[in-house]
Design a protein around this motif. Structure first.
Motif, mmCIF file in Angstrom:
data_model
loop_
_atom_site.group_PDB
_atom_site.id
_atom_site.type_symbol
_atom_site.label_atom_id
_atom_site.label_comp_id
_atom_site.label_asym_id
_atom_site.label_seq_id
_atom_site.Cartn_x
_atom_site.Cartn_y
_atom_site.Cartn_z
ATOM 1 N N THR A 2 32.189 31.266 28.636
ATOM 2 C CA THR A 2 32.487 30.869 30.004
ATOM 3 C C THR A 2 33.993 30.763 30.203
ATOM 4 O O THR A 2 34.690 30.155 29.390
ATOM 5 C CB THR A 2 31.840 29.508 30.324
ATOM 6 O OG1 THR A 2 30.454 29.580 30.035
ATOM 7 C CG2 THR A 2 32.024 29.152 31.784
ATOM 8 N N VAL A 5 38.055 26.638 33.597
ATOM 9 C CA VAL A 5 37.906 26.204 34.982
ATOM 10 C C VAL A 5 39.166 25.481 35.435
ATOM 11 O O VAL A 5 39.685 24.615 34.725
ATOM 12 C CB VAL A 5 36.686 25.269 35.136
ATOM 13 C CG1 VAL A 5 36.615 24.707 36.561
ATOM 14 C CG2 VAL A 5 35.399 26.005 34.797
ATOM 15 N N ARG A 142 33.561 22.949 31.498
ATOM 16 C CA ARG A 142 33.315 24.072 32.421
ATOM 17 C C ARG A 142 32.350 23.672 33.539
ATOM 18 O O ARG A 142 31.532 24.459 33.987
ATOM 19 C CB ARG A 142 32.759 25.283 31.677
ATOM 20 C CG ARG A 142 33.517 25.703 30.418
ATOM 21 C CD ARG A 142 34.913 26.222 30.727
ATOM 22 N NE ARG A 142 35.419 27.054 29.651
ATOM 23 C CZ ARG A 142 36.149 26.622 28.623
ATOM 24 N NH1 ARG A 142 36.429 25.321 28.542
ATOM 25 N NH2 ARG A 142 36.592 27.438 27.700
#
Length: 245
Positions: A2, A5, A142
């Motif tokens: 991922t 962020v 995340r």
């Protein structure tokens, strides 16, 4: 894996080109060393998320081109932890771990037997630390939704919160049932509220008020955990049983 962020304002999320500046931009460019061509996720912390390609990277921020955007649904049932104030920096540790474990809301609580007291300037400073910890831990995990860290609550406020919950639980070593055995609510109600007491334990008056409000005393396991770690352990049980994990 991922993408990392970074948080931006909700109003910026609608644009196709988003500039990440200020402290968040410097964190991306200097600390994380994000470079042109890398993929990142941007979020407003309220569930709105955008997958982006970095088109520019400077010493004080990055510029991103949006590839896709979506809204993350709010988890159900909602998980709220009322956390008695631990000593020292264990409060931030508790918030960090619970955020990583997916807590939706944290309520700092001034229990009768808490050694730590938030008063005056210290209250605002300590609450600010908890909120900053939740923000950074959510990014590390995340998450597209930041957990809410409420204002400091007293016994009356906690009792009201428990009375309004779909399921209210008080972690207690003398609880007649294990947390893993309780029936969990389903649907979009107020969710589950879990109370973690202080190192010195609950007072009789606190337990009386909480159980009168409908809270169920529950045993987490065969060992007694610190107040700073009990919350994350309980959240792990609830996350798995509720199907959120």
């Amino acid at each position: 894996m991922t993408p990392p962020v970074f948080l931006v304002e909700t109003a910026d999320m609608a644009a196709d080109r988003i500039e990440v500046s200020g402290p968040e931009g410097r964190h991306a460019a200097v600390v994380r060393r994000i470079r042109e061509g890398e993929t990142v996720d941007l979020s407003d912390g309220l569930g709105r998320r955008a997958r982006c390609t970095v088109t520019e990277a400077a010493k004080d921020g990055i510029v991103c081109r949006v590839l896709d955007r979506w809204d993350e649904p709010e988890p159900s049932p909602r998980l709220t932890v009322v956390q008695a104030l631990p000593k020292g920096d264990r409060g931030e540790l508790a918030v960090e771990m619970m955020t990583e474990a997916g807590v939706d809301s944290v309520v700092p609580w001034a229990a009768e037997r808490c050694v730590t007291r938030w008063k005056g300037d210290r209250a605002a400073k300590s609450l600010g630390k908890w909120r900053a910890t939740a923000r950074e831990a959510a990014k590390q995990a995340r998450r597209g939704r930041l957990p809410r860290v409420a204002d400091l609550a007293d016994r009356t406020a906690v009792t009201t919160l428990l009375a309004e919950a779909d399921l209210a639980v008080v972690l207690h070593e003398d609880g007649p049932r294990r947390l893993a055995e309780l029936d969990l609510p389903r649907g979009d109600g107020t969710g589950i509220v879990l109370v973690v007491g202080p190192e010195g334990g609950f007072s009789d008056a606190e337990l009386d008020d909480f159980t009168a409000a409908g809270a169920v005393p529950a045993l987490l396991g065969p060992t007694v955990l610190r107040t700073s770690t009990a919350g994350v352990a309980a959240l792990s049980v609830l996350q798995a049983r509720a199907g959120r994990w």
